[in-house]
Write a protein that holds these residues in place. Sequence first.
Motif, PDB file in Angstrom:
ATOM      1  N   GLU A 215     -25.865  -5.314 -34.468  1.00  0.00           N
ATOM      2  CA  GLU A 215     -24.908  -4.944 -35.327  1.00  0.00           C
ATOM      3  C   GLU A 215     -25.432  -3.407 -35.889  1.00  0.00           C
ATOM      4  N   ASP A 216     -24.581  -2.278 -35.797  1.00  0.00           N
ATOM      5  CA  ASP A 216     -25.480  -1.096 -36.585  1.00  0.00           C
ATOM      6  C   ASP A 216     -24.498  -0.973 -37.491  1.00  0.00           C
TER       7      ASP A 216
ATOM      8  N   ASP B 141     -22.177  -7.070 -31.901  1.00  0.00           N
ATOM      9  CA  ASP B 141     -21.057  -6.461 -31.932  1.00  0.00           C
ATOM     10  C   ASP B 141     -20.699  -5.766 -30.595  1.00  0.00           C
TER      11      ASP B 141
ATOM     12  N   GLY C 145     -19.101  -2.870 -30.956  1.00  0.00           N
ATOM     13  CA  GLY C 145     -18.978  -1.529 -31.308  1.00  0.00           C
ATOM     14  C   GLY C 145     -19.567  -0.292 -31.750  1.00  0.00           C
TER      15      GLY C 145
ATOM     16  N   LYS D  56     -14.152  -9.654 -36.595  1.00  0.00           N
ATOM     17  CA  LYS D  56     -14.918  -9.258 -37.801  1.00  0.00           C
ATOM     18  C   LYS D  56     -13.150  -9.414 -38.522  1.00  0.00           C
TER      19      LYS D  56
HETATM   20 CA    CA Z   1     -19.790  -1.452 -35.201  1.00  0.00          CA
END
Ligand code: CA
Length: 226
Positions: free
Chosen positions: A7-8, A51, A53, A101
């Motif tokens: 997860e960024d 995640d 993205g 999310k």
């Molecule tokens: Ca993300």
Amino acid sequence: MKVLIVEDEISLANEVRNYLEKEGFACDEAYTGKVASEKLFSNDYDLLLLDLGLPDYEGLELLKESIANKTDTAVIILSARSALEDRIKGLNLGADDYLPKPFSLLELKSRIMAVMRRKHGIKANIITINNLDVDLDKRLVTSHGNVVSLTRKEYDILSFLVLNKNRVVTRLQISEHIWGDIIEENYNSNYIDVHIKNLRKKLSDFIDGEFLETVRGIGFKFVEIA
Ligand code: CA
């Protein structure tokens, strides 16, 4: 149970990690796809929270890598609510579940438990074996209603062995599962033996017969006694 959180959004990753660690999971975090890819390559995880993205990497590519290399790792996709197409692709590629999310941590945990139950072919969060009831949700072991008093590490090892009942579990698998990737040099030390010895002693008050076999030079096997 060992989890890799990819997860960024660092604050979200930390929040998930703190929560899951309180619930007894061993967690690693990766904030970039590159780090995630390296960690996936060099560690065995029970679960990947992914995640899709990510700034530097196509999340679906990570999913493909994970599934190609480690078929035992369950995958839950974390994605924006709008990213329907990616979620469908992810599920088609073999992800076990997805969570849009924002999600609640309670829901995350119940999805994790459901995925792990499916993976191990069990229907409830309580596994009954050899007079023991192992409650995976409460992390509690009882026998005919009496609490079997275990330390956190003893519980972690027992639940891992029970989920893999009648199969040999290696020392390295136990070490990775319980301690994460920090202890590689210690996996053949006697830490595990000490915990196993204590487990054997405590459980022998509740179980008759040889329920915990040592497979010399390899590991241990929790045997379901008919
Ligand atoms: Ca993300």
